[in-house]
Design a protein around this motif. Structure first.
Motif, PDB file in Angstrom:
ATOM      1  N   ASP A 149     -18.853   4.457   3.417  1.00 29.99           N
ATOM      2  CA  ASP A 149     -17.928   5.901   3.732  1.00 29.99           C
ATOM      3  C   ASP A 149     -17.205   6.332   2.549  1.00 29.99           C
ATOM      4  OD1 ASP A 149     -16.095   4.018   4.011  1.00 29.99           O
ATOM      5  OD2 ASP A 149     -15.451   4.539   5.809  1.00 29.99           O
ATOM      6  N   GLY A 150     -17.449   5.626   1.354  1.00 31.76           N
ATOM      7  CA  GLY A 150     -16.607   5.729   0.165  1.00 31.76           C
ATOM      8  C   GLY A 150     -15.179   5.158   0.255  1.00 31.76           C
ATOM      9  N   SER A 151     -14.855   4.327   1.002  1.00 37.99           N
ATOM     10  CA  SER A 151     -13.558   3.417   1.004  1.00 37.99           C
ATOM     11  C   SER A 151     -13.747   2.225   0.389  1.00 37.99           C
ATOM     12  CB  SER A 151     -13.196   3.347   2.495  1.00 37.99           C
ATOM     13  OG  SER A 151     -14.060   2.509   3.379  1.00 37.99           O
ATOM     14  N   GLY A 152     -12.911   1.371   0.099  1.00 38.54           N
ATOM     15  CA  GLY A 152     -12.958   0.097  -0.380  1.00 38.54           C
ATOM     16  C   GLY A 152     -11.654  -0.665   0.020  1.00 38.54           C
ATOM     17  N   GLU A 153     -11.917  -1.970  -0.204  1.00 37.65           N
ATOM     18  CA  GLU A 153     -10.785  -2.845  -0.279  1.00 37.65           C
ATOM     19  C   GLU A 153     -10.836  -3.956  -1.106  1.00 37.65           C
ATOM     20  OE1 GLU A 153     -12.017  -1.964   2.984  1.00 37.65           O
ATOM     21  OE2 GLU A 153     -13.442  -3.536   3.174  1.00 37.65           O
ATOM     22  N   TRP A 154      -9.601  -4.615  -1.694  1.00 34.20           N
ATOM     23  CA  TRP A 154      -9.515  -5.572  -2.290  1.00 34.20           C
ATOM     24  C   TRP A 154      -9.209  -6.916  -1.419  1.00 34.20           C
ATOM     25  CZ3 TRP A 154     -10.925  -5.264  -7.139  1.00 34.20           C
ATOM     26  CH2 TRP A 154     -10.950  -3.826  -8.012  1.00 34.20           C
ATOM     27  N   LEU A 155     -10.149  -7.798  -1.682  1.00 35.46           N
ATOM     28  CA  LEU A 155     -10.142  -9.215  -1.121  1.00 35.46           C
ATOM     29  C   LEU A 155      -9.286 -10.368  -1.833  1.00 35.46           C
ATOM     30  CD1 LEU A 155     -13.717  -8.870  -0.148  1.00 35.46           C
ATOM     31  CD2 LEU A 155     -11.786  -8.044   1.216  1.00 35.46           C
ATOM     32  N   PRO A 156      -8.222 -10.735  -1.172  1.00 28.95           N
ATOM     33  CA  PRO A 156      -7.437 -11.723  -2.050  1.00 28.95           C
ATOM     34  C   PRO A 156      -8.203 -13.079  -2.147  1.00 28.95           C
ATOM     35  CG  PRO A 156      -6.764 -11.589   0.151  1.00 28.95           C
ATOM     36  CD  PRO A 156      -7.707 -10.576   0.232  1.00 28.95           C
ATOM     37  N   LEU A 157      -8.233 -13.783  -3.151  1.00 30.20           N
ATOM     38  CA  LEU A 157      -8.849 -14.995  -3.702  1.00 30.20           C
ATOM     39  C   LEU A 157      -7.839 -15.765  -3.661  1.00 30.20           C
ATOM     40  CD1 LEU A 157     -11.035 -13.451  -6.442  1.00 30.20           C
ATOM     41  CD2 LEU A 157     -11.987 -14.842  -4.693  1.00 30.20           C
ATOM     42  N   VAL A 158      -7.327 -16.153  -2.540  1.00 29.86           N
ATOM     43  CA  VAL A 158      -6.032 -17.178  -2.492  1.00 29.86           C
ATOM     44  C   VAL A 158      -6.743 -18.415  -1.362  1.00 29.86           C
ATOM     45  CG1 VAL A 158      -3.678 -17.241  -1.339  1.00 29.86           C
ATOM     46  CG2 VAL A 158      -4.443 -15.341  -2.540  1.00 29.86           C
TER      47      VAL A 158
END
Length: 660
Positions: A410-419
């Motif tokens: 849908d044109g959205s996105g997210e940043w997924l933490p590499l923790v």
């Protein structure tokens, strides 16, 4: 059948980067992009589209994508309705486009002049070892000369008021070409040849100055320096030198395959290790890659350098941990020639194409693409004020969180933490600690469900609104953000972080530009003044022009059977982010890549690198020790010489702003 036709059939079909090592099964960007574009097409022209669905476009530069305004496909275009008149933005793209070319020459628009400086082999200091045009310089001499295959580059002003007349040029030397580096090629690999190749890699720091007549000259400088494949280096961050994975048969040394770069707010240079895996190999038939090594593309043959035949440092069966010392961001202080380069491990280990640093809310944010088909886009967000870290004599790049991007339909996105300890990155799932997560960054991103991309290359941030652009040079496609299957031409994606804050963990995205030739792909809307393939380097200047450098593979360049006969040699283009207008600014000589473009703060001087002119091409032939000039003889055109990577200085004859 002609020799040229025969050569086209046996020439390697793909670059190694075009072959994915990602077996995660994560939904690829092409599938995401296909869904996104079909949704947009279904809503096009409705009040819903205008008012709500294309919010990504409204956040990106203040206008919805081109399709919402009836300008074709929304992927950028080359139409400009006459020079400088098309969209009322005469000041942004005010130059006459140059035509596509397959000639062995460097061409710029009328009203511009060029000057070649610091080609490969230039002495680092006055009185240093002179360039030998037969390729016979020794390893010791090469270590005191400008390296081979210029790539990412930055200009650091020196003097009062950040003068644009004098400064340090810092540039990467990505790799070496054995057919041109040695007088006799590499049919036999020796320790001396490995040493020379290592000396031709790395980074050069030189001081340059503009003289009264407008010409730029390299000058004697206390800052002049080479960082090579054998320079002592340090490690900082979660992966320290006492980590068992870094235990190797030699002292920590060297940086290899530095592609693009980054610049920190505190004035240091970031060299980025990309295809480091290709330097390693073995003759041991019992050796096989571990799953981690396979995920990074490590193999017994590498990329054919064969250094392992003469130097055990590069034999994966003998010295396997040496691999783990590469794939990092390397921080270099150009103003301190005695400072040891440091590999900043908090930014992750993968094939770093570049590391674009911006600042948001007093914190550093560093974007980096992993340049292989099917790999990911990453972002490092610093912890707290970078100035506070510096005041405590701590590196801001050692403290923060590394994220990987997921793009949604849908044109959205997210940043997924590499923790470590969050989500799937737990001890129960086989992860040991944060150092383990960073050593195995690709596998960690796989586990989080990141979106595979079509070879993420350079990233650039628009200074006008902080929108972020990434070049995807080509690949296999497979999701909404990579909408072609396969994708031989590449495209440019852009996104806006939530509320214009580059530290945010969500964003909206759109496809800014589809590269290619409409004669072969009807989805492309470029015209003859803007046709190009494989966007690679990106650079925003102070006025908001987006400069696009291309890297069409020599196995594809100028070939009609691969849809590139109208595109010509690699080139530099300029784009207007608000209108999508694109114009070709220059074309390079045969066999080259255009890279490293950077413009001085006053906008009146551009430095651009011509990398690997004269390398083997499917169309024009292959250099040999007997005829190194088979493809190109640029820039010297010496009948007894050989092609050389070099930096070109570009300025306007009237002294005006580049591109305006």
């Amino acid at each position: 059948m002609s020799d040229q036709s025969a050569r086209a059939q046996v020439f390697p079909a793909y670059d190694p980067d075009e072959i994915s090592s990602n077996t995660s099964g994560n939904r690829p960007f092409q599938q995401v992009a296909e869904s996104f574009l079909s949704r947009r097409a279904a809503l096009r022209g409705t009040t819903v589209a205008a008012a709500g669905f294309l919010v990504a476009g409204s956040a990106l530069g203040g206008a919805a994508p081109a399709a919402a305004h009836g300008r074709g496909h929304g992927h950028g275009h080359g139409h400009h309705g006459g020079r400088g008149k098309g969209h009322g933005r005469r000041d942004l793209l005010g130059f006459e486009p140059v035509p596509a070319s397959d000639a062995d020459e460097f061409t710029v628009p009328p009203g511009y002049r060029t000057q070649v400086i610091i080609p490969w082999g230039t002495p680092l200091r006055p009185g240093g070892p002179a360039w030998k045009k037969d390729g016979s310089n020794t390893a010791a001499e090469q270590a005191e000369q400008i390296g081979m295959n210029h790539d990412g580059m930055h200009f650091f002003p020196l003097g009062w008021g950040r003068s644009c007349r004098r400064g340090l040029l810092v540039l990467n030397h990505e790799y070496t070409d054995a057919a041109l580096l040695y007088p006799d090629g590499d049919a036999e690999m020796t320790a001396d040849k490995v040493a020379k190749a290592l000396a031709a890699h790395g980074v050069s720091v030189v001081e340059v100055e503009r003289k009264w007549n407008g010409e730029w000259k390299q000058v004697r400088s206390r800052f002049a320096r080479r960082v090579t494949g054998t320079t002592p280096v340090g490690f900082s961050g979660p992966v320290t030198l006492d980590h068992p994975a870094l235990a190797s048969g030699n002292e920590p040394m060297g940086t290899l395959n530095n592609c693009s770069h980054g610049v920190t707010p505190w004035g240091t240079y970031l060299a980025c290790e990309e295809n480091w895996n290709g330097y390693f190999g073995t003759e041991d038939p019992s050796w096989g890659p571990t799953p981690e090594q396979a995920r990074y593309g490590v193999s017994a043959t590498g990329f054919g350098y064969r250094w392992h035949l003469a130097d055990p440092r590069f034999d994966v069966a003998v010295n396997g941990n040496e691999l783990n010392r590469f794939g990092w961001i390397v921080e270099i202080d150009p103003h301190n020639p005695y400072a040891k380069p440091v590999k900043r491990t908090a930014l992750g280990r993968f094939k770093h194409e570049g590391c674009t640093v911006t600042e948001s809310r007093g914190r550093v944010v560093a974007y980096s693409g992993d340049d292989q088909s099917g790999d990911y886009i990453y972002k490092f967000v610093g912890e707290g004020s970078w100035r506070a870290h510096r005041a405590r004599r701590r590196s801001p790049l050692d403290h923060g969180t590394l994220y990987v991007a997921r793009f949604n339909d849908d044109g959205s996105g997210e940043w997924l933490p590499l923790v470590f300890g969050e989500g799937p990155l737990t001890a129960a799932n086989g992860w040991q600690d944060q150092a383990d997560v960073l050593l195995r960054t690709r596998e960690a991103a796989d586990a989080l469900g990141a979106t595979p991309m079509d070879r993420p290359e350079w990233v650039s941030v628009n200074p006008k609104n902080k929108d972020v652009y990434c070049a995807l040079t080509n690949g296999s496609g497979g999701n909404a953000a990579n909408p072609r299957t396969p994708n031989p031409y590449g495209h440019i994606i852009r996104w806006a972080e939530k509320n214009g804050d580059n530290t945010a963990t969500t964003f909206t995205w759109d496809i800014f530009l589809l590269s290619g030739d409409p004669a072969y792909d009807s989805s492309v809307t470029l015209d003859e003044d803007s046709l190009h393939g494989s966007p690679d380097g990106l650079h925003f200047d102070r006025d908001g022009r987006l400069w696009i450098m291309t890297d069409v593979s020599n196995s594809t360049q100028n070939r009609a059977d691969r849809g590139h006969d109208n595109i010509g040699n690699n080139q530099l283009l300029a784009a207007d982010p608000k209108t999508g207008e694109v114009r070709r600014f220059l074309t390079g000589p045969r066999g080259c890549e255009i890279t490293g473009a950077v413009i001085t703060d006053d906008g009146r001087t551009m430095f651009v690198n011509v990398q690997h002119p004269g390398e083997a091409t499917a169309v024009f032939g292959e250099p040999t020790p007997e005829n190194p000039r088979a493809v190109s003889n640029w820039p010297d055109f010496d009948p007894d010489g050989r092609p050389r990577s070099a930096t070109v200085v570009i300025s306007r004859t009237d002294g005006g702003v580049i591109g305006a």
